[in-house]
Design an enzyme around this catalytic site. Sequence first.
Site, PDB file in Angstrom:
ATOM      1  N   HIS A   1      10.573 129.741  43.275  1.00 44.51           N
ATOM      2  CA  HIS A   1      10.113 128.611  41.992  1.00 44.51           C
ATOM      3  C   HIS A   1       9.914 127.431  42.964  1.00 44.51           C
ATOM      4  O   HIS A   1      10.633 126.716  43.850  1.00 44.51           O
ATOM      5  CB  HIS A   1      11.222 128.283  41.323  1.00 44.51           C
TER       6      HIS A   1
ATOM      7  N   GLU B   1      17.587 125.035  53.535  1.00 48.41           N
ATOM      8  CA  GLU B   1      16.551 124.605  54.441  1.00 48.41           C
ATOM      9  C   GLU B   1      16.834 123.001  55.274  1.00 48.41           C
ATOM     10  O   GLU B   1      17.689 123.103  55.996  1.00 48.41           O
ATOM     11  CB  GLU B   1      14.971 124.517  54.210  1.00 48.41           C
TER      12      GLU B   1
ATOM     13  N   GLU C   1       8.240 126.957  60.057  1.00 51.12           N
ATOM     14  CA  GLU C   1       7.229 126.802  59.560  1.00 51.12           C
ATOM     15  C   GLU C   1       6.100 125.809  60.175  1.00 51.12           C
ATOM     16  O   GLU C   1       4.823 125.739  60.375  1.00 51.12           O
ATOM     17  CB  GLU C   1       6.969 126.518  57.952  1.00 51.12           C
TER      18      GLU C   1
ATOM     19  N   PRO D   1       4.945 106.966  60.138  1.00 45.96           N
ATOM     20  CA  PRO D   1       4.638 105.614  59.430  1.00 45.96           C
ATOM     21  C   PRO D   1       4.132 106.188  58.000  1.00 45.96           C
ATOM     22  O   PRO D   1       4.378 105.411  57.185  1.00 45.96           O
ATOM     23  CB  PRO D   1       3.565 104.992  60.184  1.00 45.96           C
TER      24      PRO D   1
END
Length: 699
Positions: free
Chosen positions: A403, A497, A503, A194
Amino acid sequence: MKKLLYLLLFIFVVSCATNKKYASSLESPNEQNKFEFDLNESGQLFYTVNHGDLQFITKSALGFELKTKSLKQGFEILASETRSNDSEWTTVWGQSEKVRDHYNELTIHLKQSKTGLLLDVVARAYDDGVAFRYVFPKQNNLADFIIVDELTEFTFADDYKAWWNFADYDNYEKVYYNSPISAVGDSLNFERRPDKEERANMANTPTTIEVNDKLVISIHEADLTDYAGMNLLNTHNGVQLKAHLTPWKNCDLVRAKAPFQTPWRTIQISENAGGLVESDLIMNLNPPVAYENTDWIETYKYIGIWWELHIGKTAWAEKTQFGKPISHPHGATTENAKKHIDFAAKHGVPDVLIEGWDKGWDNMEGSWTGYGIFDWKTSTDDFDIKEVCRYGKEKGVRMMMYHETISDIDHYEPAMDELYQMCSDLGIKTVKMGYTGDVNYDYDTKTYKQHHHGQYMVRHYKKMVQTAAKYKLMIVNHEPIKFTGEQRTYPNLMAREGVRGQEYNAWSKGNSPEHGVVLPFTRILGGPIDYTPGIFKMFLPEKPWSKDTFRVRSTICKQLAYYLTMYSPMPMAADLPENYEGVPAFQFIKDVPTDWSNSKVLHAKIGDYYTVVRQERGTDNWYLGSITDENARVLSTDLSFLAKGKKYEATIYADGKGADWKTNPEVVEIKKMQVTSESKMDLVLAAGGGQAIQFKLIK
């Protein structure tokens, strides 16, 4: 009598003109896939799709609503054209070296009677699917125009099983669910975040659908370069999904000028899930390579200062991170970079990714947003970029530039030429870019200007990769727009990605064992993934800011197999260098190639298991990766893909005795044996496990 003959001739000519028939359907070259148009009494265009005798997409509408006009109905067919193509092209890199582009094409030329507006619809039928796109021809009464709704529907014959994730205008990092089509986007029965803009009743693409035991399809798009990203809206009108485009902030969907063409709406079709993976449909629908010379583009593996940041060993910033003081040291120091370079040089890894090297990380407040806070040219006080690049060159290793744009496009895009020239001058080959945060967020007004997946950012990603090519730089994107096969046109775009990646295992409840056996049949169908595999330490350090336990839900062998199953031409060895030292399984990561001449899927069931073999480009060597979900499995495999009459040494990296992702994930058994194309073997996969094999030709 002569007058009567003239009258009959006139009636015949008028009748022929009035009842002129136009081609309205086409079949794939193998005659299995059929696409058919139909214009109803009100002049609205519809289509259907068949595979064999099964019409799995029934009458589905086409058309648009423009800001000033409706292009829904009132059309007549002016003409139709058909053509065929059977050609072959060579990839710069990829899962296969040669790609066959074989299709039949039908173009319907439409005119709206009331307005005189012209619209073409082009459809193609391939053996591995069908696709269609809209074309707005150049015309006097339609110059600049704004699309406020695309009416494209996908209406199904039954409530088939779908694999999907919630649509979000800004993020693709989602959990996948499976449900009937009628429950796609059902936020009552599936967990929706949410706090984010996950859209109820809406799915991202690719959305993959199991029609029956012998038919699997996937809906996506191709050649998305100047349009809004397409989501799929569950209309709750039977079993129907409708195109829903990501808007500009003022609710325009697409701003265009004739002549103009949309991306392709794609439906990959296969009689098994593995066929979707082997399909080249998405790439074939993109233009050929845009560069005359591609010799500077290469594939390789890399390591980096990355995983240590996610597990909390070090930090991106020097003093404060996300508005809070940090207790762990800055990761991107000159000293730490040199340690990574030494490891890379020792093991033959060409690049070291370094995140957190530049000024700006200390200025970030409570979220990954900001406006003008990053300086992508200036190193932090404890990082000397010129010295690091000099040291790397001495060791034969490059720095991979990072970056973090934080989606500050107003500042990043004008700086790209200067930044990419700097990279080129430093000997940098690849730039990885992050696009976290809201697009052009302004702290003063607490507003953001655009969505990540709208036309504004689609244009930016194209400009970014084109600009990078001027400086012979390769690109890996994080938090990007989805892949739609544009690596064919811009082969310096190595990976994106756009997925709930590795991760998430470091600071959330993590990715389930099932997650890895869903992605090849959904997200990766669009293009290469940057999943950052290769984690060897599954139990992660405790986080001082959390009472939760974080870990990776796989075995080591599954991480090895990811180098085959999570396809990327530029995969990372993501774990800490010290976790690889002295570990025999690391040899597979060193050996596994990154470019292939042929790929075949041996086993595939969405969400359960997946086995793929790939032939190293330029050799007769093959590599196998096999993964499973939370269930242990034995997959019987024949090796008929190997060259006939030749012997191979198979080096097998298998889950060891007692391996299990929950209790014993790090045990690996390595063995060697001789095999031929007539050999058979059982792939024994632990729960949450995998197997990786090198087949090296014995000369």
